[in-house]
Design a protein around this motif. Structure first.
Motif, PDB file in Angstrom:
ATOM      1  N   ASP A  52       0.866  -1.182   0.000  1.00 16.79           N
ATOM      2  CA  ASP A  52       0.000   0.000   0.000  1.00 16.79           C
ATOM      3  C   ASP A  52       0.902   1.231   0.000  1.00 16.79           C
ATOM      4  OD1 ASP A  52      -2.144   1.726   0.261  1.00 16.79           O
ATOM      5  OD2 ASP A  52      -2.786   0.972   2.217  1.00 16.79           O
ATOM      6  N   THR A  53       0.660   2.154  -0.923  1.00 16.76           N
ATOM      7  CA  THR A  53       1.486   3.356  -1.012  1.00 16.76           C
ATOM      8  C   THR A  53       0.676   4.516  -1.578  1.00 16.76           C
ATOM      9  OG1 THR A  53       3.547   4.271  -1.927  1.00 16.76           O
ATOM     10  CG2 THR A  53       2.361   2.720  -3.321  1.00 16.76           C
ATOM     11  N   GLY A  54       1.030   5.728  -1.196  1.00 16.56           N
ATOM     12  CA  GLY A  54       0.306   6.891  -1.707  1.00 16.56           C
ATOM     13  C   GLY A  54       1.129   8.155  -1.575  1.00 16.56           C
ATOM     14  N   ILE A  55       0.790   9.140  -2.381  1.00 12.32           N
ATOM     15  CA  ILE A  55       1.484  10.424  -2.327  1.00 12.32           C
ATOM     16  C   ILE A  55       0.552  11.540  -2.788  1.00 12.32           C
ATOM     17  CG2 ILE A  55       2.426  10.209  -4.678  1.00 12.32           C
ATOM     18  CD1 ILE A  55       4.993  11.562  -3.597  1.00 12.32           C
ATOM     19  N   SER A  56       0.684  12.686  -2.155  1.00 15.39           N
ATOM     20  CA  SER A  56      -0.025  13.893  -2.579  1.00 15.39           C
ATOM     21  C   SER A  56       0.961  14.836  -3.255  1.00 15.39           C
ATOM     22  CB  SER A  56      -0.653  14.604  -1.377  1.00 15.39           C
ATOM     23  OG  SER A  56      -1.627  13.782  -0.755  1.00 15.39           O
ATOM     24  N   PHE A  57       0.499  15.514  -4.295  1.00  7.55           N
ATOM     25  CA  PHE A  57       1.373  16.417  -5.043  1.00  7.55           C
ATOM     26  C   PHE A  57       0.528  17.485  -5.724  1.00  7.55           C
ATOM     27  CE2 PHE A  57       0.031  12.917  -7.645  1.00  7.55           C
ATOM     28  CZ  PHE A  57      -0.223  13.447  -8.902  1.00  7.55           C
ATOM     29  N   ARG A  81      -0.482  -9.760   4.501  1.00 12.84           N
ATOM     30  CA  ARG A  81      -1.278 -10.881   4.000  1.00 12.84           C
ATOM     31  C   ARG A  81      -2.697 -10.457   3.640  1.00 12.84           C
ATOM     32  NH1 ARG A  81       0.817 -15.166   1.512  1.00 12.84           N
ATOM     33  NH2 ARG A  81       2.414 -16.221   2.724  1.00 12.84           N
ATOM     34  N   SER A  82      -3.060  -9.251   4.030  1.00 13.56           N
ATOM     35  CA  SER A  82      -4.305  -8.617   3.580  1.00 13.56           C
ATOM     36  C   SER A  82      -4.035  -7.118   3.545  1.00 13.56           C
ATOM     37  CB  SER A  82      -5.483  -8.949   4.510  1.00 13.56           C
ATOM     38  OG  SER A  82      -5.235  -8.484   5.814  1.00 13.56           O
ATOM     39  N   ILE A  83      -4.954  -6.353   2.995  1.00 10.59           N
ATOM     40  CA  ILE A  83      -4.692  -4.928   2.821  1.00 10.59           C
ATOM     41  C   ILE A  83      -4.805  -4.170   4.142  1.00 10.59           C
ATOM     42  CG2 ILE A  83      -7.070  -4.396   2.092  1.00 10.59           C
ATOM     43  CD1 ILE A  83      -3.747  -2.706   0.982  1.00 10.59           C
TER      44      ILE A  83
END
Length: 246
Positions: free
Chosen positions: A104-109, A171-173
């Motif tokens: 899981d990964t995220g970024i604001s820009f 193993r799960s989100i």
């Protein structure tokens, strides 16, 4: 999960690399004039090519392969015909699975040139992540990460979103620990273990400290605040944290 075997580490690194590459490609593709649905379609094609699955779609039947949020939308924005504009604050959150392992990964820009406050909160979100990462060690208290995040926010005359948190993954989100706060909580004294896999995601806000859910049942909103997120999946080890989604 607790990563123990070579298979665990390799599986987590593989899906982390896939999600990181999709995130970076989507950020590069986010230009004025493109719709969020068009951006999401790029992710769909990349997931398929990599032999991986979108976690939001596969686990929660989310109406998109990724979450793309704009301006007042903080998280879980649904890809649509909404057109990206110059100066928009965009958040792209990518999570997926392959061979039973999740990342899981995220970024604001900011797209092009925007208000100074928008770039500031994006920069502070990254700074807060790095401050928390320095505390992400086996044997440390989980609350130390939140304290580090909040301290960075306050130092920059900003605050944090308190009802969105990091979480366990692997193993799960979403799995234990079910929260990693962006602020210090005295009772949150769980000790971090060697091999623990977490999605650490500071949310930095211009002033509001809570989000609310929109009528679509997915998207989290603020009334007036600008909010930025910075998220990676991390394996905690005695030798130092391994970021799988770089």
């Amino acid at each position: 999960m607790i990563a123990k075997t070579e298979e665990d580490f390799n599986g987590l690194k593989e899906i982390g690399k896939i999600c990181g590459e999709i995130r970076d490609k989507l950020v590069q593709s986010t230009k004025p004039g493109i719709t969020t649905k068009e951006i999401d379609q790029i992710a769909a094609e990349m997931f398929e090519k990599a032999g991986a699955q979108s976690a939001p779609k596969g686990v929660y039947d989310f109406p998109g392969y990724t979450c793309i949020s704009i301006n007042e939308e903080v998280a879980h924005g649904i890809p649509s015909d909404r057109i990206i504009q110059e100066g928009d604050l965009v958040n792209i959150d990518v999570s997926g699975s392959k061979n039973g392992y999740f990342a899981d990964t995220g970024i604001s820009f900011v797209v092009g040139n925007g208000e100074d406050i928008l770039q500031k909160i994006c920069d502070v979100a990254k700074e807060a992540f790095e401050a928390g990462l320095a505390k992400a060690k086996p044997g440390s208290k989980k609350s130390a990460l939140g304290k580090a995040v909040h301290n960075v926010a306050k130092k920059n005359d900003l605050t944090v979103i308190k009802n969105l948190t990091g979480h366990g993954v692997g193993r799960s989100i979403h799995e234990a620990p079910d929260h990693i706060f962006n602020f210090f909580s005295r009772w949150d004294d769980e000790i971090l273990k060697d091999g623990l896999v977490i999605a650490f995601e500071p949310f930095i806000s211009s002033f509001e400290e809570e989000v609310y859910q929109s009528d679509d049942g997915w998207t989290f909103l603020t009334d007036e605040s600008h909010v930025a997120q910075y998220e990676h999946t991390i394996i905690l080890t005695k030798e130092g944290p391994i970021i799988t989604t770089l």
